[in-house]
Design a protein around this motif. Structure first.
Motif, short mmCIF file in Angstrom:
data_model
loop_
_atom_site.label_atom_id
_atom_site.label_comp_id
_atom_site.label_asym_id
_atom_site.label_seq_id
_atom_site.Cartn_x
_atom_site.Cartn_y
_atom_site.Cartn_z
N SER A 54 0.84 -1.20 0.00
CA SER A 54 0.00 0.00 0.00
C SER A 54 0.88 1.24 0.00
N PHE A 55 0.39 2.31 -0.64
CA PHE A 55 1.15 3.54 -0.78
C PHE A 55 0.24 4.75 -0.59
N THR A 56 0.84 5.83 -0.16
CA THR A 56 0.19 7.14 -0.18
C THR A 56 1.18 8.12 -0.78
N VAL A 57 0.76 8.80 -1.83
CA VAL A 57 1.61 9.80 -2.48
C VAL A 57 1.03 11.18 -2.23
N ASN A 58 1.90 12.14 -1.99
CA ASN A 58 1.49 13.50 -1.66
C ASN A 58 2.00 14.48 -2.71
N ASN A 59 1.20 15.47 -3.00
CA ASN A 59 1.52 16.42 -4.06
C ASN A 59 2.69 17.31 -3.65
N LYS A 60 3.77 17.29 -4.45
CA LYS A 60 4.99 18.06 -4.16
C LYS A 60 5.03 19.41 -4.88
N ASN A 61 3.94 19.75 -5.56
CA ASN A 61 3.91 21.02 -6.28
C ASN A 61 3.54 22.15 -5.32
N ALA A 62 4.54 22.76 -4.72
CA ALA A 62 4.31 23.80 -3.72
C ALA A 62 3.62 25.03 -4.29
N PHE A 63 3.73 25.24 -5.59
CA PHE A 63 3.13 26.44 -6.18
C PHE A 63 1.61 26.45 -6.03
N LEU A 64 0.98 25.28 -5.91
CA LEU A 64 -0.46 25.21 -5.76
C LEU A 64 -0.93 25.98 -4.54
N ASN A 65 -0.06 26.14 -3.55
CA ASN A 65 -0.42 26.86 -2.32
C ASN A 65 0.25 28.22 -2.21
N MET A 66 0.91 28.66 -3.28
CA MET A 66 1.64 29.93 -3.23
C MET A 66 0.85 31.11 -3.75
N MET A 67 0.00 30.87 -4.75
CA MET A 67 -0.73 31.97 -5.36
C MET A 67 -2.20 31.59 -5.53
N GLU A 68 -3.08 32.53 -5.27
CA GLU A 68 -4.50 32.33 -5.50
C GLU A 68 -4.72 32.03 -6.99
N GLY A 69 -5.47 30.99 -7.24
CA GLY A 69 -5.79 30.63 -8.61
C GLY A 69 -4.81 29.66 -9.25
N ALA A 70 -3.76 29.25 -8.51
CA ALA A 70 -2.82 28.27 -9.07
C ALA A 70 -3.60 27.03 -9.51
N LEU A 71 -3.34 26.58 -10.73
CA LEU A 71 -4.20 25.59 -11.36
C LEU A 71 -3.55 24.22 -11.50
N THR A 72 -2.29 24.21 -11.94
CA THR A 72 -1.59 22.95 -12.17
C THR A 72 -0.12 23.26 -12.38
N GLY A 73 0.71 22.23 -12.42
CA GLY A 73 2.13 22.46 -12.67
C GLY A 73 2.96 21.22 -12.42
N LYS A 74 4.23 21.33 -12.77
CA LYS A 74 5.15 20.21 -12.58
C LYS A 74 6.57 20.73 -12.39
N THR A 75 7.22 20.25 -11.35
CA THR A 75 8.61 20.58 -11.07
C THR A 75 9.54 19.61 -11.79
N GLY A 76 10.83 19.94 -11.80
CA GLY A 76 11.82 19.04 -12.36
C GLY A 76 13.22 19.42 -11.91
N PHE A 77 14.07 18.41 -11.80
CA PHE A 77 15.49 18.66 -11.53
C PHE A 77 16.32 17.47 -11.98
N THR A 78 17.39 17.76 -12.70
CA THR A 78 18.48 16.82 -12.93
C THR A 78 19.78 17.63 -12.90
#
Length: 390
Positions: free
Chosen positions: A212-236
């Motif tokens: 069993s797993f629980t995954v949590n949303n890592k897109n911090a921008f969703l809570n940074m600005m009113e109206g934030a809709l979607t997004g995706k981070t990345g790093f290499t």
């Protein structure tokens, strides 16, 4: 915005076709543009029209890390049933962090792995999905690249579904800030994409129920600005910190992209740049209604035709454009002085152009409302006979 209809085109409208080939997002001219951004490349786009409101090296090809996964999810949603069952391969299970920890032979519902893919950006999940949907990594990459071309992203090349740095005989896994914004614009129109990427957390098990797993949303921008809709981070290591995100507020829909926005110890720079770009769009641009519901041009003369003129018609949309104070909108009606018979009903004989700052943003066809046959021997004979026989 309306696109060219599949209509007949006359020789005297060749210039209009040439103009249509140059339809493209246009840079805005606002004075208070964001400066000193950390990102090597950045774009702010009006999601409704695709117009570029701001860009910094917007056409430079760069690796994009896990922002790749917005295309991975889009391809999955368009080509598979989310209730399908995936069996994990040894190759998928071997992917490096970040990973869910899949094991070879395990089976999962595709929907559950989509949440793993987007909420916590798991690399093993991405490969498992790609192998299932595309038949192989190469098959899935082919689907990604074809979709990119369909969207007009001609400077994008996908090799992997997870965005890990990669290179093959055809090039480097890479995109541009402008292309990534175009891909996000398409993603925003998919309600399932929005539902998955907006979810705060998701719990699931493998098909056997043993893990069993629980995954949590890592897109911090969703809570940074009113109206934030979607997004995706990345790093290499090759891409640095990257982000693509969308916001909807005050009847404005904005997409921001930042690529190569710092490396370790500068993790927050992507948030700083993204909020600056979004605030620039919110503060400096207003929705302006442009155009008319319809135009009623005068009939056009027709030479060598069985009628001397033809009625014409155009319907153009009344659009709202995001414009800044310095932007200049214009509408031009382009028509020839006359037409040569034959003329066919529905034939495109002119165009209405929308322009911003002198560059074409959209165009609408002007069409003939009826046929005008050419004068021929039979028609002449009928006219002569009608004069003698009442």
């Amino acid at each position: 915005m309306t696109s060219f209809s599949s209509l007949f085109l006359r020789k005297n409208t060749v210039l209009l076709i040439a103009a249509a080939l140059f339809l493209c997002p246009l840079p805005a001219l606002a004075e208070n543009e964001p400066d000193n951004l950390y990102a090597r490349a950045a774009v702010l786009m009006d999601a409704d029209t695709g117009r570029i409101l701001f860009e910094k090296n917007g056409e430079e090809k760069l690796p994009m890390a896990s922002t790749t996964k917005i295309m991975t999810l889009l391809i999955t949603l368009e080509n598979a049933d989310l209730e399908e069952i995936i069996e994990v391969s040894a190759y998928a299970a071997s992917m490096p962090d970040v990973q869910l920890g899949l094991c070879e032979g395990e089976r999962y519902r595709l929907l559950d792995l989509c949440y793993s893919l987007m909420l916590e950006s798991h690399n093993d999940t991405a490969v498992a999905i790609a192998e299932h949907v595309g038949g192989s990594m190469e098959g899935f990459a082919s689907l990604m690249n074809q979709k990119a071309r369909d969207l007009g992203c001609y400077h994008t090349y996908f090799i992997t579904p997870n965005g890990l740095d990669a290179e093959d005989e055809n090039g480097v896994h890479s995109t541009t800030a402008e292309d990534l914004a175009r891909i996000m614009r398409c993603c925003m129109e998919n309600e399932t994409f929005l539902t998955i990427t907006q979810t705060a957390s998701w719990s699931f098990s493998d098909i056997s129920g043993t893990r069993s797993f629980t995954v949590n949303n890592k897109n911090a921008f969703l809570n940074m600005m009113e109206g934030a809709l979607t997004g995706k981070t990345g790093f290499t290591n090759g891409a640095g910190y990257c982000y693509v995100g969308a916001l909807e507020r005050d009847e404005k829909r904005l997409i921001a992209v930042v690529l190569a926005c710092g490396w370790p110890n500068n993790k927050t720079w992507k948030w700083s740049d993204t909020t600056r770009l979004m605030n620039y769009g919110l503060n400096e641009f207003e929705n302006i209604t442009v155009g008319e519901d319809s135009l009623t041009p005068d009939p056009l003369p027709v030479t060598n035709g069985q009628d001397s003129e033809v009625n014409i018609h155009v319907e153009i949309s009344q659009d709202r454009l995001l414009l800044c104070e310095e932007d200049r909108f214009s509408m031009k009606v382009l028509l020839p002085d006359s037409l040569e018979a034959p003329v066919y009903k529905g034939e495109c004989i002119g165009s209405v152009l929308y322009s911003v700052n002198g560059e074409i943003l959209d165009l609408f066809p002007i069409v003939a409302e009826e046929d005008v046959p050419v004068i021929d021997f039979r028609w002449r004979l009928e006219q002569v006979v009608s004069l003698w026989i009442p």
